[in-house]
Design a protein around this motif. Structure first.
Motif, PDB file in Angstrom:
ATOM      1  N   ASP A  20       0.427   0.936 -10.858  1.00  0.00           N
ATOM      2  CA  ASP A  20      -0.537   0.941  -9.763  1.00  0.00           C
ATOM      3  C   ASP A  20       0.249   0.840  -8.454  1.00  0.00           C
ATOM      4  N   PHE A  21       0.790   1.990  -8.050  1.00  0.00           N
ATOM      5  CA  PHE A  21       1.626   1.999  -6.854  1.00  0.00           C
ATOM      6  C   PHE A  21       0.793   1.774  -5.599  1.00  0.00           C
ATOM      7  N   GLY A  22      -0.443   2.251  -5.572  1.00  0.00           N
ATOM      8  CA  GLY A  22      -1.288   2.069  -4.399  1.00  0.00           C
ATOM      9  C   GLY A  22      -1.587   0.603  -4.127  1.00  0.00           C
ATOM     10  N   MET A  23      -1.943  -0.153  -5.177  1.00  0.00           N
ATOM     11  CA  MET A  23      -2.193  -1.586  -5.019  1.00  0.00           C
ATOM     12  C   MET A  23      -0.927  -2.311  -4.593  1.00  0.00           C
ATOM     13  N   THR A  24       0.215  -1.884  -5.140  1.00  0.00           N
ATOM     14  CA  THR A  24       1.487  -2.479  -4.735  1.00  0.00           C
ATOM     15  C   THR A  24       1.747  -2.251  -3.256  1.00  0.00           C
ATOM     16  N   MET A  25       1.423  -1.055  -2.775  1.00  0.00           N
ATOM     17  CA  MET A  25       1.624  -0.740  -1.363  1.00  0.00           C
ATOM     18  C   MET A  25       0.748  -1.617  -0.472  1.00  0.00           C
TER      19      MET A  25
END
Length: 417
Positions: A214-219
């Protein structure tokens, strides 16, 4: 003339006689008898007045009702758009016509209760509540690889009967409050490694989110953390180091995660891959124009797979036109600016960092969703706060706004933090 005046102006009576005309007719007690007790005077406790010192009374006079009203309008718009986008999405999966609408109607009252309940808490209990909730969902986040279900190549949800729990949604707001506490404690207490603890939290939580992936949540969480670090007064060395880590992380994600590389490539070169959803989204805005096609009259939503979640902004554009889209943008802008203005006279570093992080989270998530729908950035599976379908997303955003309302309430100078 004196007799005439006397009819309108009563003669003078002693004070006790004026208040108790029957006192002179009471029998005198016998010698040695106890004196009868005077009946207690009925007292009425002030209710929802400025003299009411109860928890609910203090909340009533200190909460930002204008901010609460703007949030309520945004939730009403969300229900309207779910009613428009839900039936076609339910038909594609073979569910009942109002499958998604009924589920969202269940979660809206729960979200309101959660938001109002958290907004009643004093600052100290907001921090305690955030720490406890973060610990619970951090454990749930670690259990996702073992108990989670795979949806579109990502393992982010834990099935709970007819519903699914996404722990990362609840990590977002609680993480912002806990790291704000760490940064503030590092400045106020000697020999307390608050900054190092916050760095370790960012590394561990970020690693768990990337593994889902979940790269978006990490961002989003990294942006919240970086904003708080900046507001806490980091040095130029840390600014350069964080900028380098951000660029390095983006390059690493592009080369290590195939779905990230695919989305970036399709954004830079639309002919390099499938752009079906974004083409349908842009078509919805084009057909909607200024005034829209009318409620329930949208046609593009029939072919847009994620019309009720990631691309609900496109449904707003098609059925209600640019005016509703501008209203949604204005509501998010007003909510963020209104809460920020409430911080002008704030002396607590913890409150400043916590509210700043929560506002960054909500604003960035809304910006990413709307920009993705308009093809202004690579598409990202991120919901529009308070509007997109999803129980975890709605409850998480309600939790964020509840803590913002609690932390921005008017406080007396001596109130504990």
């Amino acid at each position: 003339m004196g007799k005439s005046f006397g009819r309108w102006w009563p003669p003078y009576r002693p004070r006790e006689a004026a208040h108790d005309l029957t006192r002179r007719h009471r029998p005198c007690p016998a010698p040695g008898a106890p004196t009868p007790a005077r009946p207690a005077r009925a007292t009425v406790a002030p209710s929802f007045t400025r003299l009411d010192t109860s928890l609910l009374g203090r909340w009533w006079w200190t909460v930002d009702w204008v901010l609460l009203g703007a949030i309520s309008v945004l939730m009403a718009v969300g229900l309207l758009l779910i009613l428009a986008a839900g039936p076609p999405a339910a038909g594609r999966i073979g569910a009942g016509t109002y499958h998604f609408v009924q589920r969202q109607v269940v979660f809206v009252p729960l979200a309101l209760l959660l938001m109002l309940g958290v907004s009643v808490l004093p600052v100290l209990w907001v921090r305690r509540f955030a720490v406890t909730t973060f610990a619970f969902f951090f454990i749930a986040l670690m259990l996702v690889p073992l108990l989670g279900q795979n949806v579109n190549g990502a393992v982010r949800w834990i099935p709970l009967g007819p519903f699914a729990l996404q722990p990362s949604e609840f990590i977002k707001p609680t993480f912002a409050v806990v790291t704000a506490w760490m940064f503030a404690a590092d400045r106020s207490q000697e020999n307390f490694p608050g900054t190092l603890i916050a760095i370790g939290m960012m590394a561990v939580v970020g690693g768990l989110l990337v593994s889902q992936p979940d790269f978006g949540m990490t961002m989003v969480i990294a942006a919240v953390w970086g904003t708080q670090f900046f507001l806490a007064g980091l040095s130029l060395f840390w600014v350069a180091l964080l900028a380098a880590c951000g660029i390095g992380g983006a390059v690493l994600a592009y080369h290590a995660l195939p779905h990230v590389q695919s989305r970036v490539d399709r954004f830079l070169d639309p002919a390099s891959g499938d752009q079906y959803q974004i083409r349908q989204s842009m078509r919805a805005f084009t057909e909607g124009g200024l005034f829209g096609r009318g409620p329930g009259e949208g046609r593009v939503k029939q072919f847009l797979p994620d019309a009720h979640t990631d691309f609900i902004f496109a449904v707003a554009g098609e059925e209600f036109g640019i005016f509703l889209c501008l209203l949604i943008v204005a509501l998010f802008g007003f909510i963020i600016s209104r809460a920020a203005v409430r911080l002008r006279r704030e002396n607590s570093l913890f409150v400043l960092l916590a509210v700043g992080g929560l506002l960054t989270q909500i604003g960035l998530q809304a910006l990413v969703n709307m920009a993705s729908s308009l093809s202004m950035m690579p598409t990202k599976g991120m919901t529009l706060p308070f509007i997109s379908y999803g129980g975890s997303s709605l409850l998480s955003t309600a939790l964020s706004m509840g803590m913002i309302l609690a932390l921005t309430r008017r406080r007396a100078p001596g109130d504990p933090l």
